[in-house]
Structures are given as structure tokens and as C-alpha cells.
Design a protein around this motif. Structure first.
Motif, PDB file in Angstrom:
ATOM      1  N   ALA A   1     -12.854 -24.147  61.686  1.00  0.00           N
ATOM      2  CA  ALA A   1     -12.398 -23.768  60.346  1.00  0.00           C
ATOM      3  C   ALA A   1     -13.096 -24.633  59.303  1.00  0.00           C
ATOM      4  O   ALA A   1     -13.616 -24.130  58.300  1.00  0.00           O
ATOM      5  N   TYR A   2     -13.113 -25.928  59.552  1.00  0.00           N
ATOM      6  CA  TYR A   2     -13.731 -26.866  58.602  1.00  0.00           C
ATOM      7  C   TYR A   2     -15.219 -26.558  58.427  1.00  0.00           C
ATOM      8  O   TYR A   2     -15.741 -26.591  57.316  1.00  0.00           O
ATOM      9  N   GLU A   3     -15.870 -26.228  59.532  1.00  0.00           N
ATOM     10  CA  GLU A   3     -17.309 -25.898  59.481  1.00  0.00           C
ATOM     11  C   GLU A   3     -17.572 -24.636  58.666  1.00  0.00           C
ATOM     12  O   GLU A   3     -18.672 -24.451  58.132  1.00  0.00           O
ATOM     13  N   HIS A   4     -16.573 -23.759  58.562  1.00  0.00           N
ATOM     14  CA  HIS A   4     -16.708 -22.525  57.784  1.00  0.00           C
ATOM     15  C   HIS A   4     -16.112 -22.674  56.376  1.00  0.00           C
ATOM     16  O   HIS A   4     -15.767 -21.681  55.736  1.00  0.00           O
ATOM     17  N   ASN A   5     -15.994 -23.908  55.915  1.00  0.00           N
ATOM     18  CA  ASN A   5     -15.572 -24.210  54.544  1.00  0.00           C
ATOM     19  C   ASN A   5     -14.089 -23.915  54.292  1.00  0.00           C
ATOM     20  O   ASN A   5     -13.661 -23.743  53.170  1.00  0.00           O
ATOM     21  N   ILE A   6     -13.316 -23.826  55.395  1.00  0.00           N
ATOM     22  CA  ILE A   6     -11.861 -23.752  55.244  1.00  0.00           C
ATOM     23  C   ILE A   6     -11.366 -25.176  55.445  1.00  0.00           C
ATOM     24  O   ILE A   6     -11.131 -25.618  56.575  1.00  0.00           O
ATOM     25  N   GLU A   7     -11.236 -25.900  54.351  1.00  0.00           N
ATOM     26  CA  GLU A   7     -11.044 -27.344  54.439  1.00  0.00           C
ATOM     27  C   GLU A   7      -9.584 -27.747  54.593  1.00  0.00           C
ATOM     28  O   GLU A   7      -9.293 -28.885  54.960  1.00  0.00           O
ATOM     29  N   LYS A   8      -8.668 -26.826  54.301  1.00  0.00           N
ATOM     30  CA  LYS A   8      -7.246 -27.143  54.462  1.00  0.00           C
ATOM     31  C   LYS A   8      -6.537 -25.962  55.127  1.00  0.00           C
ATOM     32  O   LYS A   8      -6.787 -24.803  54.794  1.00  0.00           O
ATOM     33  N   LEU A   9      -5.662 -26.287  56.068  1.00  0.00           N
ATOM     34  CA  LEU A   9      -4.861 -25.295  56.768  1.00  0.00           C
ATOM     35  C   LEU A   9      -3.393 -25.642  56.592  1.00  0.00           C
ATOM     36  O   LEU A   9      -3.018 -26.822  56.676  1.00  0.00           O
ATOM     37  N   ILE A  10      -2.576 -24.628  56.366  1.00  0.00           N
ATOM     38  CA  ILE A  10      -1.139 -24.848  56.281  1.00  0.00           C
ATOM     39  C   ILE A  10      -0.498 -24.197  57.510  1.00  0.00           C
ATOM     40  O   ILE A  10      -0.554 -22.985  57.687  1.00  0.00           O
ATOM     41  N   ILE A  11       0.071 -25.041  58.354  1.00  0.00           N
ATOM     42  CA  ILE A  11       0.677 -24.586  59.604  1.00  0.00           C
ATOM     43  C   ILE A  11       2.068 -24.044  59.304  1.00  0.00           C
ATOM     44  O   ILE A  11       2.844 -24.643  58.570  1.00  0.00           O
ATOM     45  N   THR A  12       2.386 -22.914  59.903  1.00  0.00           N
ATOM     46  CA  THR A  12       3.680 -22.270  59.683  1.00  0.00           C
ATOM     47  C   THR A  12       4.720 -22.801  60.666  1.00  0.00           C
ATOM     48  O   THR A  12       4.524 -22.745  61.879  1.00  0.00           O
ATOM     49  N   GLY A  13       5.825 -23.305  60.121  1.00  0.00           N
ATOM     50  CA  GLY A  13       6.948 -23.729  60.945  1.00  0.00           C
ATOM     51  C   GLY A  13       7.960 -22.601  61.059  1.00  0.00           C
ATOM     52  O   GLY A  13       8.380 -22.049  60.041  1.00  0.00           O
ATOM     53  N   THR A  14       8.348 -22.246  62.298  1.00  0.00           N
ATOM     54  CA  THR A  14       9.264 -21.119  62.482  1.00  0.00           C
ATOM     55  C   THR A  14      10.574 -21.512  63.166  1.00  0.00           C
ATOM     56  O   THR A  14      11.521 -20.734  63.168  1.00  0.00           O
ATOM     57  N   THR A  15      10.607 -22.698  63.753  1.00  0.00           N
ATOM     58  CA  THR A  15      11.823 -23.252  64.344  1.00  0.00           C
ATOM     59  C   THR A  15      11.828 -24.749  64.060  1.00  0.00           C
ATOM     60  O   THR A  15      10.804 -25.301  63.631  1.00  0.00           O
ATOM     61  N   VAL A  16      12.937 -25.407  64.323  1.00  0.00           N
ATOM     62  CA  VAL A  16      12.988 -26.859  64.147  1.00  0.00           C
ATOM     63  C   VAL A  16      11.983 -27.527  65.083  1.00  0.00           C
ATOM     64  O   VAL A  16      11.229 -28.426  64.678  1.00  0.00           O
ATOM     65  N   GLU A  17      11.938 -27.059  66.337  1.00  0.00           N
ATOM     66  CA  GLU A  17      11.022 -27.652  67.310  1.00  0.00           C
ATOM     67  C   GLU A  17       9.568 -27.461  66.891  1.00  0.00           C
ATOM     68  O   GLU A  17       8.766 -28.408  66.922  1.00  0.00           O
ATOM     69  N   GLU A  18       9.202 -26.243  66.488  1.00  0.00           N
ATOM     70  CA  GLU A  18       7.815 -25.991  66.076  1.00  0.00           C
ATOM     71  C   GLU A  18       7.480 -26.728  64.784  1.00  0.00           C
ATOM     72  O   GLU A  18       6.340 -27.149  64.586  1.00  0.00           O
ATOM     73  N   SER A  19       8.450 -26.901  63.923  1.00  0.00           N
ATOM     74  CA  SER A  19       8.227 -27.662  62.695  1.00  0.00           C
ATOM     75  C   SER A  19       7.925 -29.116  63.021  1.00  0.00           C
ATOM     76  O   SER A  19       7.039 -29.736  62.404  1.00  0.00           O
ATOM     77  N   HIS A  20       8.633 -29.682  64.003  1.00  0.00           N
ATOM     78  CA  HIS A  20       8.340 -31.036  64.479  1.00  0.00           C
ATOM     79  C   HIS A  20       6.904 -31.113  64.988  1.00  0.00           C
ATOM     80  O   HIS A  20       6.162 -32.048  64.658  1.00  0.00           O
ATOM     81  N   GLN A  21       6.523 -30.134  65.813  1.00  0.00           N
ATOM     82  CA  GLN A  21       5.172 -30.104  66.376  1.00  0.00           C
ATOM     83  C   GLN A  21       4.121 -29.995  65.273  1.00  0.00           C
ATOM     84  O   GLN A  21       3.061 -30.641  65.342  1.00  0.00           O
ATOM     85  N   ALA A  22       4.419 -29.182  64.273  1.00  0.00           N
ATOM     86  CA  ALA A  22       3.479 -29.007  63.159  1.00  0.00           C
ATOM     87  C   ALA A  22       3.273 -30.322  62.414  1.00  0.00           C
ATOM     88  O   ALA A  22       2.141 -30.676  62.059  1.00  0.00           O
ATOM     89  N   ILE A  23       4.354 -31.044  62.181  1.00  0.00           N
ATOM     90  CA  ILE A  23       4.250 -32.327  61.479  1.00  0.00           C
ATOM     91  C   ILE A  23       3.417 -33.319  62.285  1.00  0.00           C
ATOM     92  O   ILE A  23       2.550 -34.024  61.740  1.00  0.00           O
ATOM     93  N   GLU A  24       3.647 -33.366  63.591  1.00  0.00           N
ATOM     94  CA  GLU A  24       2.874 -34.276  64.452  1.00  0.00           C
ATOM     95  C   GLU A  24       1.388 -33.944  64.381  1.00  0.00           C
ATOM     96  O   GLU A  24       0.533 -34.833  64.342  1.00  0.00           O
ATOM     97  N   LEU A  25       1.070 -32.659  64.353  1.00  0.00           N
ATOM     98  CA  LEU A  25      -0.327 -32.233  64.259  1.00  0.00           C
ATOM     99  C   LEU A  25      -0.917 -32.621  62.899  1.00  0.00           C
ATOM    100  O   LEU A  25      -2.053 -33.121  62.814  1.00  0.00           O
ATOM    101  N   CYS A  26      -0.158 -32.405  61.852  1.00  0.00           N
ATOM    102  CA  CYS A  26      -0.618 -32.769  60.503  1.00  0.00           C
ATOM    103  C   CYS A  26      -0.923 -34.256  60.397  1.00  0.00           C
ATOM    104  O   CYS A  26      -1.882 -34.659  59.719  1.00  0.00           O
ATOM    105  N   GLN A  27      -0.117 -35.059  61.046  1.00  0.00           N
ATOM    106  CA  GLN A  27      -0.299 -36.506  60.959  1.00  0.00           C
ATOM    107  C   GLN A  27      -1.565 -36.968  61.653  1.00  0.00           C
ATOM    108  O   GLN A  27      -2.076 -38.050  61.362  1.00  0.00           O
TER     109      GLN A  27
END
Length: 268
Positions: free
Chosen positions: A29-55
Motif C-alpha cells: 500500500a505504501y509503495e502505491h502512495n497509500i500512506e495511511k490506512l484506517i483499520i476497521t474495528g468490528t468487535t472489542v477483540e478485533e479493536s484490540h488487535q487493530a490498536i496493537e497493529l497500529c502501535q
């Protein structure tokens, strides 16, 4: 901002289909000039996972935190307390994915309404924007949004695929509109193609909803049916064509819209 780049406002990066190559997908994505991605959280568990990935990818990955209407049946006071704590994380930029889905009813309409109401209240408390899902529930969703709109900072109709009247209902509430590869579908996307010009330039944002909704007109067609963030410029080219603008003008405008909406300025 001298450097114009793409921002994908909806990527389901915690999906298991990315387990084997998640880092590669982000790098591509970064190589194709998509420099920022917003991960979608759909459950509490997936939201936790998304935050860990963002960090692990500061300033590149951000996320939403919420409970999708499909999972509304699982909501509880404890889950909402967990969400409340997650909203304090710097990488969290929206409440959601939340809303109503009366098409499949994986959770009952009553459970969905209760869960959505709670997240509307949280958006009001946190002043974070809303990342909205809706399917076959437009009337009820608009009714609930109207009753809270004065207390909500902003909201986006994620993956909009509705009618002209539904589009204008959202615009009347000053909502932003998220467009996906649905607009590249010659079968299902015809109405959306006709509405592309009706979206005010300062209300438009782009997303892939990867790994879902791969653009049908990609050539050559990928062997995998999995959508990827790197296809965002392809979607953008279709939107620019339909709106009668250049790809560079569109990139500049949606970058401004998205950074302002999610607070992705110099503070991140």
C-alpha cells in the motif's frame, strides 16, 4: 501539504485472510502512495488487535473502535467499558464500525438499536467521529442519527451504496460519504456511478473495504478474489472519471477531507 497521498479509510486488516502476508499488504500500500490506512474495528477483540497493529506502524496505521451490528447480540456493559478505555488510545480515530443491518439480522433489530444507541452516546462523549454501516435500515438509522446529530462531531456513511434520496438524507445531516470499489461494478454499481457527481467535494472519502468488494473491472483480474489497499488508486480513477476531474485534483481533495475528518494532521 506539499506531498499528496492516498488514505484508505476502511481496511479490515485484522481479517484472517491477511494472517500470512499482513506486513506485505501494508508495505505494498505504501509503495502505491497509500500512506495511511484506517483499520476497521468490528468487535472489542478485533479493536484490540487493530490498536496493537497500529502501535507497530505509528503515523501510518490508525483504527476505528466499535461493535458492528452483526455482533450487537454480544454487547454488554463490560464490553462498552472496554470500548471506553480503548477510545483513549492515540491511534483510535473514530467510533465504529457501528449502525444497523436489517438485511441479514445476525443480531435482532432490537439488539442492534440498543448497541447503536450506546455507540452514538460514546461518540457524543468522546467527540470522535462515527464510522457508519447501514443495510436495509436507512429509515431507522436516519431517525437515530437525527436525534444525536447535534452532539456528534462528524460521521461518515462507510461503503455507501444507497439511492439518491438516501444520499441526500445523509448529506442533509452533514455526513461524509465513503466510496468503495462498488462504483467499479457494472452490474450493481450503476446507481452509485450516476450519483458520483452529487457528492460535494468536501464530503467525499475513499476506501477499499479490503479484503471485501474487489473492483470487478480490474485488468488483469487478480487470481485471488481478495481486495487490497493497493487497489485504492484504481477506485479513485473511476471516481475521478465520473466526477469529471483529474486524479491529482481528486487525490488532493480527499486527502484534505480525510485528514480533517479523522484528525490526521501534524499532531499524529
Amino acid at each position: 501539504m506539499t506531498n499528496n497521498f492516498w488514505i484508505d479509510i476502511g481496511v479490515n486488516l485484522t481479517d484472517s485472510s491477511f494472517d500470512k502476508d499482513r506486513e506485505q499488504v501494508i508495505d505494498q500500500a505504501y509503495e502505491h502512495n497509500i500512506e495511511k490506512l484506517i483499520i476497521t474495528g468490528t468487535t472489542v477483540e478485533e479493536s484490540h488487535q487493530a490498536i496493537e497493529l497500529c502501535q507497530r506502524y505509528p503515523n501510518q496505521l490508525f483504527c476505528t473502535v466499535g461493535i458492528h451490528p452483526h455482533y450487537a447480540k454480544d454487547h454488554s456493559t463490560q464490553q462498552f467499558e472496554s470500548l471506553r478505555s480503548l477510545y483513549k488510545e492515540d491511534c483510535v480515530v473514530a467510533v465504529g464500525e457501528t449502525g444497523l443491518d436489517f438485511n441479514r439480522n445476525f443480531s435482532t433489530p432490537e439488539q442492534q438499536v440498543l448497541c447503536f444507541e450506546k455507540q452514538l452516546e460514546m461518540a457524543s462523549e468522546t467527540k470522535l467521529p462515527l464510522f457508519l454501516h447501514e443495510r436495509d435500515a436507512h429509515k431507522k438509522q436516519i431517525e437515530m442519527l437525527q436525534s444525536h446529530r447535534d452532539d456528534i462531531s462528524a460521521a461518515v456513511a462507510h461503503c455507501f451504496t444507497g439511492t439518491k434520496s438516501e444520499l441526500y438524507n445523509y448529506l442533509d445531516l452533514d455526513l461524509h460519504i465513503g466510496i468503495t470499489g462498488w462504483i467499479c461494478d457494472e452490474r450493481r454499481g450503476q446507481e452509485l456511478q450516476m450519483l458520483a457527481k452529487d457528492i460535494p467535494e468536501d464530503r467525499l472519502m475513499l476506501e477499499t473495504d479490503a479484503p471485501y468488494l474487489i473492483p470487478r473491472d480490474l485488468k488483469p483480474k487478480p487470481k485471488s478474489r481478495r481486495n487490497l489497499p493497493l487497489y485504492l488508486p484504481h477506485i479513485a480513477a473511476k471516481v475521478a472519471e465520473l466526477r469529471g476531474t483529474t486524479i491529482e485534483e481528486l487525490k488532493y481533495q480527499v486527502q484534505i477531507n480525510t485528514q480533517h475528518f479523522f484528525g490526521l494532521g501534524d499532531t499524529h
